[in-house]
Enzyme design. Structure first.
Site, PDB file in Angstrom:
ATOM      1  CG  ASP A  38     -39.318  16.772  22.259  1.00 28.33           C
ATOM      2  OD1 ASP A  38     -38.487  16.308  21.466  1.00 28.33           O
ATOM      3  OD2 ASP A  38     -39.697  17.956  22.242  1.00 28.33           O
ATOM      4  CE  LYS A  60     -30.700  19.750  26.226  1.00 29.59           C
ATOM      5  NZ  LYS A  60     -30.716  21.150  25.750  1.00 29.59           N
ATOM      6  CG  MET A 175     -37.768  23.869  31.091  1.00 33.21           C
ATOM      7  SD  MET A 175     -37.275  24.170  29.377  1.00 33.21           S
ATOM      8  CE  MET A 175     -37.527  25.939  29.246  1.00 33.21           C
TER       9      MET A 175
END
Length: 286
Positions: A38, A60, A175
Site C-alpha cells: 500500500d 491509494k 484519516m
C-alpha cells in the site's frame, strides 16, 4: 501435475518507520514470491524481499486508487492459485481501518490459506513518536479510535458525536486531514470544551513528521494557515499537554534532515541505521 495452492500473508507494516515492522512480518517478507504493498507501507521494506520477488504497488492517494479493492482481492487469489507465497503489506495494522477484514473474507470464500501478522497501528506508533501518551493516570483512562474518512455515499451516522464530546478519555481520529474543520465543529456543537487540547501529526514516525498543537477553539486558525494533507493523525484530549515533557523524536539532533549516502549500497546499512537513529532520512545514491 496439479500445482498446490499458495498462501496469502497480511502483514502490518507499521505507521511509517521501517524499523517498526515486526520480526515475524520481516521473516514472511523475506520468503515472499509476491509483495503487494500500500501507499502508507514504507517502500524501503521491499528491500527485504527476495531479488526475484514480484513487487506490485496497490496504493491509494487522495482518493485515486491504483487498483480498486475488488481488483486487489482478485489479485491476491490469482497469485495464490499460482502456488505462490503472497505478502499483502499494509500500513499500520491490517485490521485497524485497513480493510484487512474484507480481504480475509474474500480469501476465505475462495478457499485460499492465509495468516495475519499484526502491525504497530498508527495511533500507537505516531502518538509515541509525537511524545503524546494516549493514556495517563492523571489525564485519561480510556481511548477511542475513530475514522475520519467516510465511504462514498455515506455520512458519519456511525459516529456518536454526543458520546465522544462528553468523553473524558483521549480521542484519536485517523484519516481525517481533509475533515478537520468538520470534526472540530461536531465536537464543539455537542458540548466539547473549546479549551480541549488537540494535536495534529503529519507523516508520523518518519523524518518528515510535523506536529501542530492548539485547542479546539484555536486549531481552526492553524488549519486555515497551514497545508495539512494526508497522512495525518489527530489526537484530542488532556494528554496533548504532556508533549512538552515527553517529546523526544522531534528533538533528535538530525531530525528532518535528508542525507545522501554515496557509498556502495551494501556498505551503507550501518551508517543508514545510525542516521535514522539520529532522526535523519538517509537517501541511498551509490
Amino acid at each position: 501435475m496439479k500445482r498446490e495452492k499458495g498462501k496469502v500473508i497480511l502483514i502490518g507494516a507499521g505507521p511509517g518507520d521501517e524499523g517498526l515492522i515486526t520480526v515475524k512480518g520481516k521473516a514472511w517478507l523475506e520468503s515472499a514470491d509476491v509483495v503487494i504493498y500500500d501507499h502508507l507501507a514504507n517502500k524501503n521494506l521491499n528491500q527485504f524481499a527476495k531479488s526475484d520477488a514480484e513487487i506490485i504497488y496497490a496504493g491509494k492517494i487522495s482518493g485515486q486508487a491504483t487498483l480498486t479493492q475488488d481488483q486487489i482481492n482478485s489479485l491476491l487469489v490469482d497469485k495464490a492459485l499460482e502456488g505462490k507465497i503472497v505478502v499483502r503489506l499494509k500500513g499500520g495494522d491490517p485490521f485497524i481501518f485497513g480493510r484487512g477484514g474484507e480481504e480475509v473474507q474474500f480469501l476465505k470464500e475462495a478457499g485460499i490459506s492465509f495468516a495475519i501478522v499484526p502491525g504497530v497501528t498508527s495511533p500507537v506508533g505516531v502518538s509515541a513518536y509525537a511524545g503524546i501518551p494516549l493514556t495517563h493516570r492523571d489525564f485519561a483512562s480510556s481511548l477511542s479510535i475513530i475514522t475520519g474518512s467516510f465511504g462514498k455515499d455515506k455520512d458519519d451516522f456511525q459516529i456518536d458525536w454526543d458520546k465522544l464530546a462528553t468523553s473524558k478519555g483521549t480521542l484519536v481520529f485517523l484519516m481525517g486531514a481533509r475533515k478537520l474543520d468538520y470534526i472540530v465543529e461536531q465536537l464543539l456543537s455537542y458540548g466539547k470544551s473549546p479549551s480541549t487540547p488537540i494535536a495534529i501529526i503529519q507523516w508520523g514516525t518518519t523524518p518528515k513528521q510535523k506536529t501542530w498543537t492548539g485547542t479546539l477553539s484555536t486549531i481552526k486558525n492553524i488549519i486555515n494557515k497551514e497545508i495539512i494533507y494526508p497522512p495525518a493523525l489527530t489526537i484530542i484530549g488532556e494528554v496533548v499537554k504532556l508533549k512538552k515533557s515527553v517529546d523526544w523524536f522531534e528533538q533528535l539532533p538530525l531530525f528532518g534532515k535528508n542525507i545522501v549516502l554515496t557509498r556502495p549500497q551494501d556498505e551503507s546499512v550501518y551508517l543508514s541505521d545510525l542516521l535514522r537513529n539520529k532522526g535523519a532520512s538517509p537517501i541511498l545514491f551509490p
